[in-house]
Design an enzyme around this catalytic site. Sequence first.
Site, PDB file in Angstrom:
ATOM      1  N   GLU A  93       0.874  -1.176   0.000  1.00 21.72           N
ATOM      2  CA  GLU A  93       0.000   0.000   0.000  1.00 21.72           C
ATOM      3  C   GLU A  93       0.908   1.222   0.000  1.00 21.72           C
ATOM      4  O   GLU A  93       1.423   1.638   1.034  1.00 21.72           O
ATOM      5  CB  GLU A  93      -0.935  -0.056   1.211  1.00 21.72           C
ATOM      6  CG  GLU A  93      -1.820  -1.300   1.156  1.00 21.72           C
ATOM      7  CD  GLU A  93      -2.624  -1.552   2.427  1.00 21.72           C
ATOM      8  OE1 GLU A  93      -2.683  -0.675   3.300  1.00 21.72           O
ATOM      9  OE2 GLU A  93      -3.189  -2.656   2.524  1.00 21.72           O
ATOM     10  N   HIS A 214      -2.774   3.922   4.770  1.00 20.87           N
ATOM     11  CA  HIS A 214      -2.998   2.657   4.062  1.00 20.87           C
ATOM     12  C   HIS A 214      -3.637   2.897   2.701  1.00 20.87           C
ATOM     13  O   HIS A 214      -3.870   4.043   2.316  1.00 20.87           O
ATOM     14  CB  HIS A 214      -3.913   1.754   4.900  1.00 20.87           C
ATOM     15  CG  HIS A 214      -3.273   1.202   6.133  1.00 20.87           C
ATOM     16  ND1 HIS A 214      -2.933  -0.113   6.263  1.00 20.87           N
ATOM     17  CD2 HIS A 214      -2.885   1.810   7.271  1.00 20.87           C
ATOM     18  CE1 HIS A 214      -2.371  -0.313   7.439  1.00 20.87           C
ATOM     19  NE2 HIS A 214      -2.327   0.841   8.074  1.00 20.87           N
ATOM     20  N   GLU A 309      -7.298   5.380   4.621  1.00 21.59           N
ATOM     21  CA  GLU A 309      -7.278   4.563   3.413  1.00 21.59           C
ATOM     22  C   GLU A 309      -7.325   5.555   2.268  1.00 21.59           C
ATOM     23  O   GLU A 309      -8.282   6.320   2.129  1.00 21.59           O
ATOM     24  CB  GLU A 309      -8.502   3.639   3.383  1.00 21.59           C
ATOM     25  CG  GLU A 309      -8.576   2.675   4.561  1.00 21.59           C
ATOM     26  CD  GLU A 309      -7.590   1.519   4.446  1.00 21.59           C
ATOM     27  OE1 GLU A 309      -7.040   1.295   3.347  1.00 21.59           O
ATOM     28  OE2 GLU A 309      -7.361   0.836   5.466  1.00 21.59           O
TER      29      GLU A 309
HETATM   30 ZN   LIG Z   1      -3.365  -1.592   4.990  1.00 24.57          ZN
END
Ligand SMILES: [Zn+2]
Length: 479
Positions: A93, A214, A309
């Site tokens: 990531e 992430h 994210e």
């Molecule tokens: Zn992750």
Amino acid sequence: MNVIPLLLALGLCYTGSICKGFEIAHHHNYEEMLQVMEDVAEKCPNITYLYSIGETAGNKGRELVVIVLSDNPEKHEVGEPEFKYVANMHGNEVVGRELVLDMIVYLCDQYNRGNKTIQKLIDTTRIHIMPSMNPDGWEKADGNQAGKDWLVGRSNANNVDLNRNFPDLDYKIYHDQSKNNHLDFQYSPVFQPETMAVMDWIINTPFVLSANLHGGDLVANYPYDESRSGNKQDYAKSPDDNTFVYLAESYAENHKEMSESHEPCEPMDEGDDFGEKGGITNGAEWYSVSGGMQDFNYLASNCFEITLELGCEKFPPASDLPKYWDDNKNALIEYIWQTHIGVKGVVADENNNPIADAVIKVTNLTGGQNKYINHDITTGQQGDYWRLLVPGQYEVKACAAPKYKCVGKMVTITNPRHTEAQVVNFILPAATAKSQKREKFVNENQVFNTAEKANEEADYERMAELKELLAAYLKGRTN
Ligand SMILES: [Zn+2]
Ligand SMILES: *[C@@H]1O[C@H](CO)[C@@H](O)[C@H](O)[C@H]1NC(C)=O
Ligand SMILES: *[C@@H]1O[C@H](CO)[C@@H](O)[C@H](O)[C@H]1NC(C)=O
Ligand SMILES: *[C@@H]1O[C@H](CO)[C@@H](O)[C@H](O)[C@H]1NC(C)=O
């Protein structure tokens, strides 16, 4: 594509700056990543400091390298809060890793150019940036000939998922709610070198706020990550739920797309349409994670951490990176400013000697309520503390039992933008036998209030026990 006009268009560079040689539309491997950090340190020597917190598990001797941006970057300053970004914990990531490199280049550049807002941010905050917590995983993901994958490179060189490798402290609070901060844990051989290094870093640095970067979805995720029920999806509220929602929103709303309606990522489970929900989610409501870094920060230290994210694709093509920077630039910088919400100050004795490990307790008095927030913050070695809070009225109380009396103060928090936290200092008088007895009672009563709200059997037992204590105390007082 010619990157130079692109760089200029994004305001990342100007002629003759360090960005000569810094390519935004490029995935930086380990050596290149270090080179960017060193270039920034060279261009901004007065406000940067490079250090390593340890080696990774792999046999390449890669270090977990951090760059600090701050005035007096080498040391903690009394009253100055510390912040961190940790990226690329899952090696595949990679967006966060590139974004924080873009950001350090930008911050150094703007500082040198005299941007007053950036200078104020850097001078009043000690900002630590770790572009990669899993450089071994990154190399594996990058070298994967089969193409970028959902899993290849996620784990470290020992094949351990680092975001499942922290001590599971949630488990402890579910069984005993009387303490919800600075929980003890034991070191164990299962902890990976990366995890150990980061655990020590978290425990030994007075971090106030953090984010863990992430990829794989587009959402700002806040504690708890681990569900309380053991169910795979169940909202797990922390005592600071309102503050965490605000922090997650601060990122999502300053991002160009996160809080807007957008296509959910594939593969998605039902209910993952985060655009509909303002771009934020409670961690456990999305999916329960145990042994994660986010909950560890909150339960073992003073640091509040959220998990970002940054997009559906974990390892997007380099040509997409400029757009990621453009989408995240304001969010990344505004989030650092959140280190300054709430109150801060110094706790000292009557001779003005700072008191380390004093406890800061907060009760929410907004709108006539009287609600103890069951998550105490402690003072650092120089007696300083920071307590992140959203606007409202609070009682902030400093205690250092058994030697000192507690002192409480009423505080109204407004959190004006781009301003340091309101300062509330405390001088604690020496305790008396009477004050000690009273504090003991108040503390027990606080736990009692919290237990009353919980509906688990264990809590009722604890409550019954506390009721007895309370009855005994009252009896002792009237007799
Ligand atoms: Zn992750
Ligand atoms: C660093 O600080 C010194 C002393 O204040 C100053 O003379 C010098 O110009 C600064 N360097 C940079 C690159 O800002
Ligand atoms: C200073 O930095 C802020 C934050 O990135 C930015 O919004 C602003 O445009 C910059 N100011 C100037 C004069 O470049
Ligand atoms: C305090 O209470 C008010 C009113 O209910 C709420 O809006 C605020 O978020 C609370 N503060 C914290 C830190 O939970």
